[in-house]
Design a protein around this motif. Structure first.
Motif, PDB file in Angstrom:
ATOM      1  N   SER A 100      -8.471   8.608 -11.068  1.00 47.99           N
ATOM      2  CA  SER A 100      -8.191   7.245 -11.466  1.00 47.99           C
ATOM      3  C   SER A 100      -9.477   6.544 -11.886  1.00 47.99           C
ATOM      4  N   PRO A 101      -9.429   5.726 -12.915  1.00 52.18           N
ATOM      5  CA  PRO A 101     -10.640   4.980 -13.306  1.00 52.18           C
ATOM      6  C   PRO A 101     -10.900   3.771 -12.398  1.00 52.18           C
ATOM      7  N   PHE A 102      -9.982   3.508 -11.466  1.00 52.46           N
ATOM      8  CA  PHE A 102     -10.056   2.299 -10.657  1.00 52.46           C
ATOM      9  C   PHE A 102     -10.919   2.482  -9.416  1.00 52.46           C
ATOM     10  N   ILE A 103     -11.308   1.361  -8.807  1.00 50.77           N
ATOM     11  CA  ILE A 103     -12.165   1.385  -7.628  1.00 50.77           C
ATOM     12  C   ILE A 103     -11.535   2.295  -6.571  1.00 50.77           C
ATOM     13  N   ASN A 104     -12.346   3.231  -6.064  1.00 59.07           N
ATOM     14  CA  ASN A 104     -11.880   4.251  -5.140  1.00 59.07           C
ATOM     15  C   ASN A 104     -12.538   4.122  -3.782  1.00 59.07           C
ATOM     16  N   MET A 105     -11.986   4.861  -2.822  1.00 59.54           N
ATOM     17  CA  MET A 105     -12.622   4.921  -1.517  1.00 59.54           C
ATOM     18  C   MET A 105     -14.059   5.404  -1.729  1.00 59.54           C
ATOM     19  N   PRO A 106     -15.005   4.924  -0.950  1.00 61.98           N
ATOM     20  CA  PRO A 106     -16.414   5.271  -1.185  1.00 61.98           C
ATOM     21  C   PRO A 106     -16.685   6.765  -1.258  1.00 61.98           C
ATOM     22  N   TRP A 107     -15.981   7.562  -0.467  1.00 62.77           N
ATOM     23  CA  TRP A 107     -16.213   9.005  -0.438  1.00 62.77           C
ATOM     24  C   TRP A 107     -15.349   9.754  -1.442  1.00 62.77           C
ATOM     25  N   PHE A 152      -5.739  -1.371  -8.389  1.00 64.81           N
ATOM     26  CA  PHE A 152      -5.394  -0.946  -9.750  1.00 64.81           C
ATOM     27  C   PHE A 152      -5.729  -1.989 -10.808  1.00 64.81           C
ATOM     28  N   THR A 153      -6.598  -2.952 -10.462  1.00 63.04           N
ATOM     29  CA  THR A 153      -7.052  -3.921 -11.455  1.00 63.04           C
ATOM     30  C   THR A 153      -8.555  -3.843 -11.679  1.00 63.04           C
ATOM     31  N   LEU A 154      -9.285  -3.203 -10.753  1.00 60.24           N
ATOM     32  CA  LEU A 154     -10.741  -3.127 -10.867  1.00 60.24           C
ATOM     33  C   LEU A 154     -11.193  -1.712 -11.185  1.00 60.24           C
ATOM     34  N   LEU A 155     -12.007  -1.582 -12.222  1.00 59.33           N
ATOM     35  CA  LEU A 155     -12.601  -0.288 -12.545  1.00 59.33           C
ATOM     36  C   LEU A 155     -13.649   0.057 -11.491  1.00 59.33           C
ATOM     37  N   ASP A 156     -13.817   1.338 -11.223  1.00 58.60           N
ATOM     38  CA  ASP A 156     -14.816   1.784 -10.254  1.00 58.60           C
ATOM     39  C   ASP A 156     -16.214   1.625 -10.861  1.00 58.60           C
ATOM     40  N   THR A 201      -3.795   7.960 -11.314  1.00 61.89           N
ATOM     41  CA  THR A 201      -3.394   8.580 -10.057  1.00 61.89           C
ATOM     42  C   THR A 201      -2.915   7.546  -9.062  1.00 61.89           C
ATOM     43  N   MET A 202      -1.609   7.450  -8.914  1.00 67.14           N
ATOM     44  CA  MET A 202      -1.052   6.483  -7.980  1.00 67.14           C
ATOM     45  C   MET A 202      -0.544   7.141  -6.703  1.00 67.14           C
ATOM     46  N   ALA A 203      -0.155   8.381  -6.770  1.00 64.29           N
ATOM     47  CA  ALA A 203       0.463   9.051  -5.626  1.00 64.29           C
ATOM     48  C   ALA A 203      -0.509   9.242  -4.470  1.00 64.29           C
ATOM     49  N   THR A 204      -1.807   9.276  -4.753  1.00 60.33           N
ATOM     50  CA  THR A 204      -2.785   9.485  -3.688  1.00 60.33           C
ATOM     51  C   THR A 204      -3.598   8.225  -3.437  1.00 60.33           C
ATOM     52  N   SER A 205      -3.031   7.075  -3.758  1.00 62.93           N
ATOM     53  CA  SER A 205      -3.781   5.828  -3.587  1.00 62.93           C
ATOM     54  C   SER A 205      -4.090   5.590  -2.121  1.00 62.93           C
TER      55      SER A 205
END
Length: 197
Positions: A127-134, A144-148, A176-180
Motif C-alpha cells: 500500500s502507498p499509505f502510511i504503514n506500521m513502522p516495521w 488510507f488518506t495519508l501517503l507513507d 492492500t486493504m485486507a492486511t490493514s
C-alpha cells in the motif's frame, strides 16, 4: 446464528473507517484536500492540470513487480521518517530498506532496459499509505488518506507516475486493504489487537 453475525459485522462497517484529521503538517502527504471533512464520505482530492493517461484496451501483458521499499533508495532523507528503531537497518529483512518513489523514477531506464518497455507494466506491491513502522513491505496500512513518508510525498508520486506514462508505460498501485492495521472486528463484536507483534 451465522447470518446474524455477518449482519452485525456489516452494521459496524460504517463506524470502522478512522483516519487522521486534516492537519497542515501532513498536507504534502494527505490525499484528502477537504480540510473540514469529518467522515470518509466528505473526502475529496484532485490532481490539477493533469492530463489523463488512458488505460490500455487490453491489460494482458507482462508486468515488472516490485516492492518500493526493497528497491532503490532515491532519497535517504526519508529513511527515518517516523523516528523509530523500526525504520532503517539493511542487515535484516524485518526493517525498512529505504526504497522510495524517487528511486523507482531514477531507475526507469534500467527497468526498461530489462525489456519492460515492450511489456509496458509496473505493478507496485503493498500500500502507498502510511504503514506500521516495521511494515516496510507496505502490507500494514494505518490510514488510507495519508501517503507513507518513507516512499515520498504526493508531488514525488505524481512525478514518478507522469514519467512512467511519458515512457508509454502503465503502473498499477496495490491497494492492500485486507492486511490493514486498522481495528479488526471479530464476529462477537470485540476488537482484535492488530498492533501486537
Amino acid at each position: 446464528m451465522h447470518s446474524s453475525s455477518v449482519l452485525g459485522l456489516l452494521a459496524l462497517l460504517p463506524h470502522t473507517a478512522w483516519t487522521l484529521r486534516w492537519d497542515p503538517e501532513h498536507v504534502a502527504y494527505n490525499l484528502n484536500q477537504n480540510k473540514g471533512a469529518i467522515k470518509p464520505t466528505d473526502y475529496w482530492g484532485e490532481w490539477e492540470n493533469h492530463t489523463y493517461h488512458p488505460s490500455p484496451s487490453n491489460w494482458r501483458f507482462p508486468f515488472y513487480v516490485l516492492t518500493i521499499d526493497r528497491y532503490v533508495d532515491g532519497d535517504p532523507t526519508n529513511n527515518e521518517a517516523n523516528g523509530t528503531v523500526f525504520e532503517h537497518n539493511w542487515m535484516t529483512n524485518q526493517f525498512r530498506f529505504g526504497g522510495d518513489v524517487k528511486g523507482v523514477q531514477y531507475d526507469l531506464d534500467y527497468i526498461q532496459g530489462m525489456g519492460i518497455k515492450t511489456s509496458k507494466g509496473i505493478y507496485l506491491t503493498g500500500s502507498p499509505f502510511i504503514n506500521m513502522p516495521w511494515s516496510g513491505d507496505m502490507f500494514g496500512p494505518l490510514d488510507f488518506t495519508l501517503l507513507d513518508r518513507h516512499q515520498g510525498d504526493i508531488e514525488e508520486w505524481r512525478a514518478m507516475i507522469t514519467e512512467i506514462h511519458r515512457r508509454g508505460m502503465y503502473v498499477i498501485i496495490d491497494n492492500t486493504m485486507a492486511t490493514s492495521a486498522s481495528p479488526v472486528y471479530h464476529a462477537d463484536g470485540t476488537v482484535a489487537d492488530t498492533m501486537r507483534r
